[in-house]
Design a protein around this motif. Structure first.
Motif, PDB file in Angstrom:
ATOM      1  N   UNK A 175      30.216 -54.421   3.459  1.00 16.78           N
ATOM      2  CA  UNK A 175      29.839 -55.250   4.241  1.00 16.78           C
ATOM      3  C   UNK A 175      28.077 -55.746   4.480  1.00 16.78           C
ATOM      4  N   UNK A 176      27.225 -56.793   4.638  1.00 19.53           N
ATOM      5  CA  UNK A 176      25.937 -56.646   3.826  1.00 19.53           C
ATOM      6  C   UNK A 176      25.158 -55.758   5.807  1.00 19.53           C
ATOM      7  N   UNK A 177      24.507 -54.638   5.894  1.00 19.96           N
ATOM      8  CA  UNK A 177      24.090 -54.295   6.303  1.00 19.96           C
ATOM      9  C   UNK A 177      22.775 -54.123   6.162  1.00 19.96           C
ATOM     10  N   UNK A 178      21.433 -53.621   6.904  1.00 21.67           N
ATOM     11  CA  UNK A 178      20.583 -53.036   6.476  1.00 21.67           C
ATOM     12  C   UNK A 178      20.416 -51.316   6.272  1.00 21.67           C
ATOM     13  N   UNK A 179      19.554 -51.317   5.215  1.00 21.70           N
ATOM     14  CA  UNK A 179      19.860 -50.083   5.197  1.00 21.70           C
ATOM     15  C   UNK A 179      18.601 -48.857   5.559  1.00 21.70           C
ATOM     16  N   UNK A 180      18.518 -47.736   4.479  1.00 19.36           N
ATOM     17  CA  UNK A 180      16.977 -47.106   4.487  1.00 19.36           C
ATOM     18  C   UNK A 180      17.294 -45.933   3.379  1.00 19.36           C
ATOM     19  N   UNK A 181      16.201 -46.718   2.560  1.00 20.53           N
ATOM     20  CA  UNK A 181      16.312 -45.921   1.523  1.00 20.53           C
ATOM     21  C   UNK A 181      14.735 -45.296   0.808  1.00 20.53           C
ATOM     22  N   UNK A 182      15.213 -44.270  -0.095  1.00 19.96           N
ATOM     23  CA  UNK A 182      14.048 -44.337  -0.965  1.00 19.96           C
ATOM     24  C   UNK A 182      13.873 -42.965  -0.920  1.00 19.96           C
ATOM     25  N   UNK A 335      19.990 -44.078   2.146  1.00 16.58           N
ATOM     26  CA  UNK A 335      18.743 -44.756   1.027  1.00 16.58           C
ATOM     27  C   UNK A 335      17.625 -46.218   1.199  1.00 16.58           C
ATOM     28  N   UNK A 336      17.604 -46.258   2.401  1.00 18.85           N
ATOM     29  CA  UNK A 336      16.836 -47.829   3.214  1.00 18.85           C
ATOM     30  C   UNK A 336      15.239 -46.915   2.837  1.00 18.85           C
ATOM     31  N   UNK A 337      14.736 -47.887   3.133  1.00 18.91           N
ATOM     32  CA  UNK A 337      13.222 -48.283   3.912  1.00 18.91           C
ATOM     33  C   UNK A 337      12.480 -47.887   2.998  1.00 18.91           C
ATOM     34  N   UNK A 338      12.898 -47.491   1.382  1.00 24.48           N
ATOM     35  CA  UNK A 338      11.749 -46.675   0.316  1.00 24.48           C
ATOM     36  C   UNK A 338      11.832 -47.115  -1.183  1.00 24.48           C
ATOM     37  N   UNK A 339      11.474 -46.636  -1.656  1.00 24.71           N
ATOM     38  CA  UNK A 339      10.827 -46.983  -3.537  1.00 24.71           C
ATOM     39  C   UNK A 339      11.818 -47.442  -4.042  1.00 24.71           C
ATOM     40  N   UNK A 340      11.081 -49.054  -4.645  1.00 20.91           N
ATOM     41  CA  UNK A 340      11.715 -50.019  -5.645  1.00 20.91           C
ATOM     42  C   UNK A 340      10.379 -49.780  -7.037  1.00 20.91           C
ATOM     43  N   UNK A 347       3.964 -50.696  -8.236  1.00 15.26           N
ATOM     44  CA  UNK A 347       4.714 -50.737  -6.307  1.00 15.26           C
ATOM     45  C   UNK A 347       5.167 -52.334  -6.618  1.00 15.26           C
ATOM     46  N   UNK A 348       7.328 -52.213  -6.453  1.00 18.02           N
ATOM     47  CA  UNK A 348       7.813 -53.648  -6.613  1.00 18.02           C
ATOM     48  C   UNK A 348       8.282 -53.634  -5.243  1.00 18.02           C
ATOM     49  N   UNK A 349       9.065 -53.053  -4.610  1.00 15.34           N
ATOM     50  CA  UNK A 349       9.986 -53.329  -3.325  1.00 15.34           C
ATOM     51  C   UNK A 349      10.024 -52.172  -1.973  1.00 15.34           C
ATOM     52  N   UNK A 350      10.782 -52.527  -1.018  1.00 11.69           N
ATOM     53  CA  UNK A 350      11.559 -51.041  -0.216  1.00 11.69           C
ATOM     54  C   UNK A 350      12.958 -51.388   0.430  1.00 11.69           C
ATOM     55  N   UNK A 351      13.774 -50.566   0.024  1.00  7.26           N
ATOM     56  CA  UNK A 351      15.259 -51.066   0.127  1.00  7.26           C
ATOM     57  C   UNK A 351      15.293 -51.943   1.684  1.00  7.26           C
ATOM     58  N   UNK A 352      15.688 -52.527   2.090  1.00  9.38           N
ATOM     59  CA  UNK A 352      16.116 -53.578   3.703  1.00  9.38           C
ATOM     60  C   UNK A 352      17.811 -53.337   3.814  1.00  9.38           C
ATOM     61  N   UNK A 353      18.515 -53.758   2.289  1.00 12.51           N
ATOM     62  CA  UNK A 353      19.956 -53.681   3.282  1.00 12.51           C
ATOM     63  C   UNK A 353      20.919 -54.074   2.059  1.00 12.51           C
ATOM     64  N   UNK A 362      28.044 -53.600  -5.834  1.00 10.64           N
ATOM     65  CA  UNK A 362      27.822 -54.359  -4.461  1.00 10.64           C
ATOM     66  C   UNK A 362      27.017 -54.681  -5.172  1.00 10.64           C
ATOM     67  N   UNK A 363      25.656 -54.749  -4.105  1.00 11.80           N
ATOM     68  CA  UNK A 363      24.495 -55.472  -4.417  1.00 11.80           C
ATOM     69  C   UNK A 363      23.014 -55.238  -3.436  1.00 11.80           C
ATOM     70  N   UNK A 364      21.918 -54.811  -3.255  1.00  9.94           N
ATOM     71  CA  UNK A 364      21.233 -54.534  -3.276  1.00  9.94           C
ATOM     72  C   UNK A 364      19.630 -55.616  -2.927  1.00  9.94           C
ATOM     73  N   UNK A 365      19.280 -55.028  -1.585  1.00 14.77           N
ATOM     74  CA  UNK A 365      18.199 -56.540  -1.189  1.00 14.77           C
ATOM     75  C   UNK A 365      16.694 -55.470  -1.040  1.00 14.77           C
ATOM     76  N   UNK A 366      15.216 -56.178  -1.965  1.00 19.54           N
ATOM     77  CA  UNK A 366      14.895 -55.217  -1.322  1.00 19.54           C
ATOM     78  C   UNK A 366      13.012 -56.317  -0.545  1.00 19.54           C
ATOM     79  N   UNK A 367      12.497 -55.345   0.103  1.00 19.15           N
ATOM     80  CA  UNK A 367      11.496 -56.470   0.781  1.00 19.15           C
ATOM     81  C   UNK A 367      10.300 -55.825  -0.222  1.00 19.15           C
ATOM     82  N   UNK A 368       9.686 -57.117  -0.499  1.00 17.70           N
ATOM     83  CA  UNK A 368       8.441 -56.904  -1.854  1.00 17.70           C
ATOM     84  C   UNK A 368       7.599 -56.714  -1.529  1.00 17.70           C
ATOM     85  N   UNK A 369       6.790 -55.590  -1.784  1.00 18.11           N
ATOM     86  CA  UNK A 369       5.692 -54.831  -2.177  1.00 18.11           C
ATOM     87  C   UNK A 369       4.194 -55.880  -1.620  1.00 18.11           C
TER      88      UNK A 369
END
Length: 469
Positions: A175-182, A335-340, A347-353, A362-369
């Motif tokens: 299920x798509x959920x917000x995560x917390x990463x990194x 695993x959400x909120x941290x470094x991609x 620095x490319x992104x922060x984990x969203x969900x 599955x698949x993971x989406x990241x906020x672009x830095x």
């Protein structure tokens, strides 16, 4: 004046700190210089993914409306640029001379964006997501396991209405959920429990004060943050965006003398310096640090993704987030909120969900830095988003619980009871599991608190220690 340092136990929260299980050497930059002929050669030249990203940006301006997206062919180490056939021979020749591989496609970027707007208007359903896939020149639409019945019919009929060759639909596990990463765990005490997230990247705020970026749903969940579960707050939210056009927070350290090194501490005393912020390129290899699952790598599969999460505050609503990076990098709760980031320290992104886990995929989406920096006015390192970061390293003696405490803004990363229901609200095994914003804790803002052990995230299933994904 002497500079105050965050306690040794936390080793000056480095961006994305986590124990890397001996993988640090894999991430350290090594010889991989661009090769190929001169700029007058028509044959595609080999290049690094970061160079391909720069070239793609230039060619987008050069080609104008003829530009229909681009991606990095990791096997051939070439930039592939999509163009719409027409009276553009001169610019196509220039693109080839610049070293790109040019291919003709049928869908323009404008048409694909119009298709995405149609999906937004007619199929904004919790558990769905879509992004432009330049490899197929189509919209890649995903639906998680909750999209069934009338919702599934609505989604597929909307995709069909776009016309042949415009979009594909696939199922995503979980299920798509917000995560917390990194990286290093950060904590906040809220009514009903503890919210736990992870630090993304240390930055300088526009006023020059030390700060860090993390997920927006963390900044929305709580205002003040600490570097330990029971410690005093050390940082305060300055800006937070979620849902909407992004998922990012800028959180300022309360002490203006706090040392905030621009690095990802991979453990074993070998931090990777973060020297610049870079836009993601479809096809490039990226690395994610996670306190729950450790080090994993994968590939960028889509850009400008739209994800429709189940609303945290309205059981019948949806939290739509746009402008995200889509990947096949695995992630799980905690695993959400941290470094991609990339191998060369970008620095490319922060984990969203996302959906799935590191076992089933599955698949993971990241906020672009880059977008977060632009929106907040913050910069990486001492000299801005392209400058070398301030030196600093984490304490190599830090334990996994100290250096990689993880952080699920959704109530902590632990293993939740798989049989837990929305009313159960099971907690994190570390004791920080109350206050999960996405519904994994008893203090869930939405009051629903699920204990889904699959968390969110995406799984290629590999340990990513060899960096060969």
């Amino acid at each position: 004046m002497s500079h105050k340092r965050i306690p040794k136990r936390k080793a000056a929260i480095a961006a994305g700190s986590v124990v890397a299980l001996g993988a640090a050497a894999i991430l350290l930059p090594h010889a991989n210089a661009s090769q190929g002929g001169s700029s007058t050669d028509a044959a595609p030249r080999t290049m690094k993914a970061t160079d391909a990203s720069d070239l793609a940006s230039q060619l987008q301006s050069l080609l104008g409306q003829a530009f229909a997206g681009s991606y990095y062919d990791a096997a051939a180490k070439q930039l592939v640029v999509n163009v719409i056939p027409g009276d553009n021979n001169n610019v196509v020749v220039q693109a080839k001379k610049a070293g790109a591989k040019v291919r003709e496609v049928s869908n323009s970027l404008a048409a694909l964006k119009t298709g995405a707007q149609t999906l937004k208007a007619k199929a904004t359903i919790p558990g769905t997501a879509w992004a432009v896939d330049p490899k197929t020149n189509k919209l890649a639409v995903s639906a998680d396991s909750t999209v069934t019945g009338a919702d599934w019919n609505r989604l597929t009929s909307t995709v069909k209405s776009l016309g042949d060759g415009m979009a594909t639909v696939k199922r995503s596990s979980g299920t798509f959920k917000t995560l917390v990463s990194g990286g290093d765990a950060i904590f906040s005490q809220v009514q009903g429990g503890t919210v736990r997230c992870s630090l993304g990247f240390n930055v300088k705020a526009s006023d020059g004060s030390p700060a860090f970026l993390t997920a927006g749903h963390c900044g929305v969940a709580a205002k003040q943050w600490s570097d330990s579960e029971t410690g005093q707050p050390i940082a305060t939210v300055d800006q937070a965006t979620f849902p909407g056009n992004g998922d990012f927070s800028l959180i300022k350290y309360d002490d203006p003398n706090t040392q905030a090194p621009s690095e990802v501490n991979t453990g074993e005393g070998q931090p990777v310096q973060i020297t610049q912020a870079a836009d993601a390129t479809v096809g490039e290899q990226v690395f994610r640090m996670g306190s729950t699952t450790g080090l994993h790598d994968g590939t960028v599969t889509g850009l400008d993704a739209t994800v429709n999460f189940q609303s945290e505050t309205d059981p019948n609503g949806v939290d739509t987030v746009t402008g995200l990076i889509q990947t096949d990098v695995c992630a799980e709760a905690g695993d959400s909120g941290g470094s991609l980031f990339t191998q060369d320290g970008s620095a490319v992104g922060m984990t969203s969900g996302g959906s799935g886990d590191c076992t089933s995929g599955g698949e993971t989406f990241f906020q672009p830095v880059t977008a977060a920096l632009q929106a907040t006015g913050a910069t990486l390192g001492d000299g801005g988003a392209g400058a070398a970061g301030q030196a600093g390293s984490a304490d190599p003696s830090a334990s996994a619980s100290d250096a990689a405490g993880g952080g699920d803004a959704v109530g902590g990363g632990g293993t939740a009871d798989p049989s837990a229901t929305a009313s159960d609200g099971t907690g994190d095994q570390s004791g920080a599991g109350a206050g999960d914003q996405s519904g994994a804790g008893t203090g869930d803002q939405s009051g629903t608190g699920t204990g889904d052990q699959s968390g969110a995230g995406a799984g290629d299933g590999s340990s990513s220690l060899t960096g060969t994904n």
